[in-house]
Design an enzyme around this catalytic site. Structure first.
Site, mmCIF file in Angstrom:
data_model
loop_
_atom_site.group_PDB
_atom_site.id
_atom_site.type_symbol
_atom_site.label_atom_id
_atom_site.label_comp_id
_atom_site.label_asym_id
_atom_site.label_seq_id
_atom_site.Cartn_x
_atom_site.Cartn_y
_atom_site.Cartn_z
ATOM 1 N N LYS A 51 0.842 -1.206 0.000
ATOM 2 C CA LYS A 51 0.000 0.000 0.000
ATOM 3 C C LYS A 51 0.878 1.258 0.000
ATOM 4 O O LYS A 51 0.662 2.184 -0.794
ATOM 5 C CB LYS A 51 -0.880 0.008 1.239
ATOM 6 C CG LYS A 51 -1.555 1.335 1.545
ATOM 7 C CD LYS A 51 -2.470 1.281 2.749
ATOM 8 C CE LYS A 51 -1.801 1.508 4.044
ATOM 9 N NZ LYS A 51 -1.518 2.915 4.386
ATOM 10 N N ASN A 52 1.899 1.266 0.857
ATOM 11 C CA ASN A 52 2.682 2.495 1.043
ATOM 12 C C ASN A 52 3.746 2.709 -0.025
ATOM 13 O O ASN A 52 4.486 3.690 0.024
ATOM 14 C CB ASN A 52 3.291 2.516 2.449
ATOM 15 C CG ASN A 52 2.201 2.706 3.501
ATOM 16 O OD1 ASN A 52 1.044 2.978 3.158
ATOM 17 N ND2 ASN A 52 2.557 2.531 4.761
ATOM 18 N N CYS A 88 -5.450 12.277 12.778
ATOM 19 C CA CYS A 88 -6.164 10.995 12.817
ATOM 20 C C CYS A 88 -5.846 10.354 14.167
ATOM 21 O O CYS A 88 -5.167 10.940 15.005
ATOM 22 C CB CYS A 88 -5.709 10.107 11.660
ATOM 23 S SG CYS A 88 -4.027 9.554 11.845
ATOM 24 N N ARG A 120 -0.452 14.669 12.535
ATOM 25 C CA ARG A 120 -0.126 14.495 11.112
ATOM 26 C C ARG A 120 0.037 15.830 10.367
ATOM 27 O O ARG A 120 -0.609 16.109 9.377
ATOM 28 C CB ARG A 120 -1.188 13.638 10.407
ATOM 29 C CG ARG A 120 -1.635 12.393 11.113
ATOM 30 C CD ARG A 120 -0.560 11.360 11.375
ATOM 31 N NE ARG A 120 0.035 10.774 10.202
ATOM 32 C CZ ARG A 120 -0.453 9.719 9.562
ATOM 33 N NH1 ARG A 120 -1.566 9.182 9.965
ATOM 34 N NH2 ARG A 120 0.155 9.229 8.500
ATOM 35 N N ASP A 149 4.435 0.967 12.165
ATOM 36 C CA ASP A 149 3.221 0.301 11.647
ATOM 37 C C ASP A 149 3.097 -1.134 12.117
ATOM 38 O O ASP A 149 2.102 -1.796 11.808
ATOM 39 C CB ASP A 149 3.211 0.341 10.112
ATOM 40 C CG ASP A 149 3.037 1.760 9.617
ATOM 41 O OD1 ASP A 149 3.329 2.018 8.441
ATOM 42 O OD2 ASP A 149 2.632 2.622 10.421
ATOM 43 N N ARG A 181 -8.488 -0.857 4.731
ATOM 44 C CA ARG A 181 -7.644 0.174 4.097
ATOM 45 C C ARG A 181 -6.274 -0.381 3.757
ATOM 46 O O ARG A 181 -5.598 0.116 2.868
ATOM 47 C CB ARG A 181 -7.467 1.373 5.050
ATOM 48 C CG ARG A 181 -8.726 2.109 5.378
ATOM 49 C CD ARG A 181 -8.453 3.363 6.169
ATOM 50 N NE ARG A 181 -7.475 4.212 5.469
ATOM 51 C CZ ARG A 181 -7.095 5.399 5.930
ATOM 52 N NH1 ARG A 181 -7.577 5.865 7.064
ATOM 53 N NH2 ARG A 181 -6.233 6.136 5.258
HETATM 54 C C1 EPZ Z 1 3.934 7.225 6.307
HETATM 55 O O1 EPZ Z 1 3.104 8.230 6.858
HETATM 56 C C2 EPZ Z 1 3.082 5.972 6.211
HETATM 57 N N1 EPZ Z 1 1.959 6.200 5.305
HETATM 58 C C3 EPZ Z 1 2.557 5.602 7.601
HETATM 59 O O2 EPZ Z 1 1.821 4.382 7.465
HETATM 60 C C4 EPZ Z 1 3.751 5.363 8.520
HETATM 61 O O3 EPZ Z 1 3.282 5.099 9.821
HETATM 62 C C5 EPZ Z 1 4.660 6.604 8.537
HETATM 63 O O4 EPZ Z 1 5.048 6.946 7.184
HETATM 64 C C6 EPZ Z 1 5.921 6.385 9.354
HETATM 65 O O5 EPZ Z 1 6.637 5.301 8.841
HETATM 66 C C7 EPZ Z 1 2.172 6.086 3.964
HETATM 67 O O6 EPZ Z 1 3.270 5.827 3.511
HETATM 68 C C8 EPZ Z 1 0.970 6.307 3.074
HETATM 69 P P1 EPZ Z 1 5.871 10.674 8.360
HETATM 70 P P2 EPZ Z 1 3.623 9.776 6.863
HETATM 71 O O7 EPZ Z 1 5.770 11.925 7.556
HETATM 72 O O8 EPZ Z 1 4.427 10.035 5.639
HETATM 73 C C9 EPZ Z 1 5.977 14.190 11.581
HETATM 74 C C10 EPZ Z 1 -0.018 2.948 7.740
HETATM 75 O O9 EPZ Z 1 -0.519 2.414 8.749
HETATM 76 N N2 EPZ Z 1 5.760 15.122 10.451
HETATM 77 O O10 EPZ Z 1 7.076 9.806 8.174
HETATM 78 O O11 EPZ Z 1 2.463 10.650 7.129
HETATM 79 C C11 EPZ Z 1 4.746 13.301 11.837
HETATM 80 O O12 EPZ Z 1 3.809 13.965 12.636
HETATM 81 C C12 EPZ Z 1 0.418 4.391 7.801
HETATM 82 O O13 EPZ Z 1 0.179 2.357 6.647
HETATM 83 C C13 EPZ Z 1 5.802 16.490 10.688
HETATM 84 O O14 EPZ Z 1 5.978 16.941 11.825
HETATM 85 O O15 EPZ Z 1 4.569 9.794 8.139
HETATM 86 C C14 EPZ Z 1 5.352 12.105 12.513
HETATM 87 O O16 EPZ Z 1 5.497 12.363 13.898
HETATM 88 C C15 EPZ Z 1 0.133 5.022 9.156
HETATM 89 N N3 EPZ Z 1 5.611 17.348 9.647
HETATM 90 C C16 EPZ Z 1 6.736 11.977 11.867
HETATM 91 O O17 EPZ Z 1 6.990 13.248 11.245
HETATM 92 C C17 EPZ Z 1 5.419 16.897 8.360
HETATM 93 O O18 EPZ Z 1 5.279 17.723 7.432
HETATM 94 C C18 EPZ Z 1 6.814 10.889 10.801
HETATM 95 O O19 EPZ Z 1 5.727 11.070 9.905
HETATM 96 C C19 EPZ Z 1 5.386 15.492 8.140
HETATM 97 C C20 EPZ Z 1 5.571 14.628 9.192
#
Ligand code: EPZ
Length: 425
Positions: free
Chosen positions: A22-23, A117, A122, A309, A401
């Protein structure tokens, strides 16, 4: 929202085939507005989130259709419109990654600002900062992010250094820069997830010039135009890890076909330490679970650390491991919506400062519980397999999902899952 109803304990036995990731599929689909012509994607999982992304692509003028069970055809004739419907974006935050590619191809675009969420706030500030570094002008009003592409691309190098590792921001900025001829982008502190390598390989197949995916330092040399290509999506390491944990937690014997040990090092290290017997070969990973496991301390971190995850799922498994285990969540500090529900099933888990302290109990007991998000739903399903008696997991739609054919796959491992499309009273 519907429910799963199942009786435990169940010992999983048999073989399960992992689907496409998915990711990996979602960021690849989000790049399509930049990819002209016809793209053929194989091993695309039929999941709610993928359907949402397909609807978004269709809403902006891309022709998308399924060709066979898991093959998708996307035709971008270069006539995309710049407005992504709010009701679609709000369903899935990963759709935000369409903003850069769409803006670059159309000139201007607007995408709803993703909400929070169950697993955290996020924010998308890193995405917006990165687009501005690329010369985009970005404004936010009434919950919508408006972007305008730079009139022309200044030759030269742009450096984006993320304050903390972000999978989505890394993917968003590297994809957008790929279509900006004359610009060289250097990303420091890039996320290193395997899905980013998959995205790099796809984009390079379309003519992009990206190097370094899978390391913390990524370089993108923008090109004039990206042309559609044929590509096969990688297998889903999180789905694979979920089935491996379910097999170990129920002390079963399961062959997880297409599980790639290179992508699951952190989980296999935990298995090794805990005394879970497993073997890896070119077809996948087989768990022949042991009887008694050792308690463990786990640090959840960005790849190659233990994946966030899989944190809910391993927490379910640890709930009946004698002794005290600790799981520190360093990615999404408040990703513990599943803990009160696990405790309703008899687990003894306390969360303090993003650390879950798990005191192993003799056994879990079935109970009515509620899924708060995708991976929490998976964790509750694992707990239900471990528990004695009936468990009803409400709001179970979350699981569709991210887990393709989840009912059929668990039934194939000996689980009698009943799916009630409406909440069971
Ligand atoms: C991706 O989400 C994945 N989703 C998530 O999988 C996964 O948990 C996550 O990466 C971490 O590995 C997809 O790939 C579609 P991040 P993403 O940006 O990109 C902070 C699942 O269950 N942050 O790496 O949204 C954020 O709050 C899902 O399949 C900022 O502060 O995660 C978090 O604490 C859930 N500002 C950390 O960074 C930003 O602009 C990591 O988030 C972006 C992120």
């Amino acid at each position: 929202m519907g429910s799963f109803v199942l009786y435990g304990p169940v010992t999983l036995r048999g073989k399960v085939e992992i689907s496409g990731a998915k990711n990996a599929a979602l960021p690849i689909l989000a790049s399509i507005p930049l990819i002209k012509g016809t793209t053929v994607l194989h091993n695309v999982p039929r999941l709610e989130d993928v359907h949402t992304m397909i609807q978004i692509l269709r809403s902006i003028g891309v022709k998308v259709e399924w060709k066979g069970e898991n093959t998708l055809l996307a035709i971008n004739e270069g006539r995309c419109t710049g407005d992504v419907p709010y009701e679609l974006v709000r369903k899935m935050r990963a759709s935000f990654n369409i903003l850069g590619p769409l803006t670059l191809s159309v000139g201007k675009a607007s995408v709803a600002q993703p909400g929070g969420c169950a697993i955290g706030l996020r924010p998308v500030n890193f995405h917006i900062d990165g687009l501005e570094k690329l010369g985009f002008s970005v404004s936010i009003s009434h919950g919508t992010v408006h972007a305008t592409a730079p009139g022309h691309v200044d030759e030269g190098e742009v450096v984006v250094s993320f304050p903390r590792v972000s999978v989505g921001a890394t993917e968003h900025i590297m994809t957008t820069a790929a279509g900006m001829k004359g610009l060289t982008l250097q990303i420091n502190n890039a996320a290193q997830e395997p899905e980013i390598e998959d995205l790099q390989n796809f984009l390079n197949g379309c003519g992009a010039r990206i190097t370094g995916a899978g390391t913390s330092s990524l370089t993108v040399e923008g090109v004039e135009e990206l042309q559609g290509c044929e590509y096969t999506i990688m297998y889903d390491r999180i789905e694979a890890g979920t089935y491996l944990i379910a097999a170990a937690a129920t002390h079963g014997e399961v062959e997880v076909v297409n599980a790639c040990s290179n992508h699951l090092g952190a989980l296999l290290e935990v298995f090794e330490y805990m005394g879970v017997n497993f073997t890896c070969n070119e077809n996948g990973i087989t768990v022949k679970a042991g009887d008694v496991y050792k308690p463990v301390k786990i640090e959840v971190n960005p790849y190659p650390g233990f994946p966030t995850d899989l944190q809910p799922q391993i927490l379910a498994m640890l709930s009946t491991v004698k002794g005290v285990s600790l799981v520190k969540e360093n990615v999404f500090k408040s990703r513990f919506g599943h803990v009160p529900e696990l405790n309703r099933m008899g687990a003894s888990i306390v969360v303090e400062d993003s650390v879950a302290v798990v005191e192993g109990v003799e056994e879990l007991t079935g109970a009515p519980v509620e899924a708060t998000d995708l991976r929490a739903a998976a964790a509750l399903l694992i707990a239900a397999l471990m528990a004695k008696g009936e468990t009803i997991i409400s709001h179970i739609e979350h699981i569709f999902r991210g887990y393709e054919k989840v009912i059929e796959k668990f039934r194939g491992l000996g689980v009698n899952i009943v799916y009630e499309p409406r909440d069971v009273e």
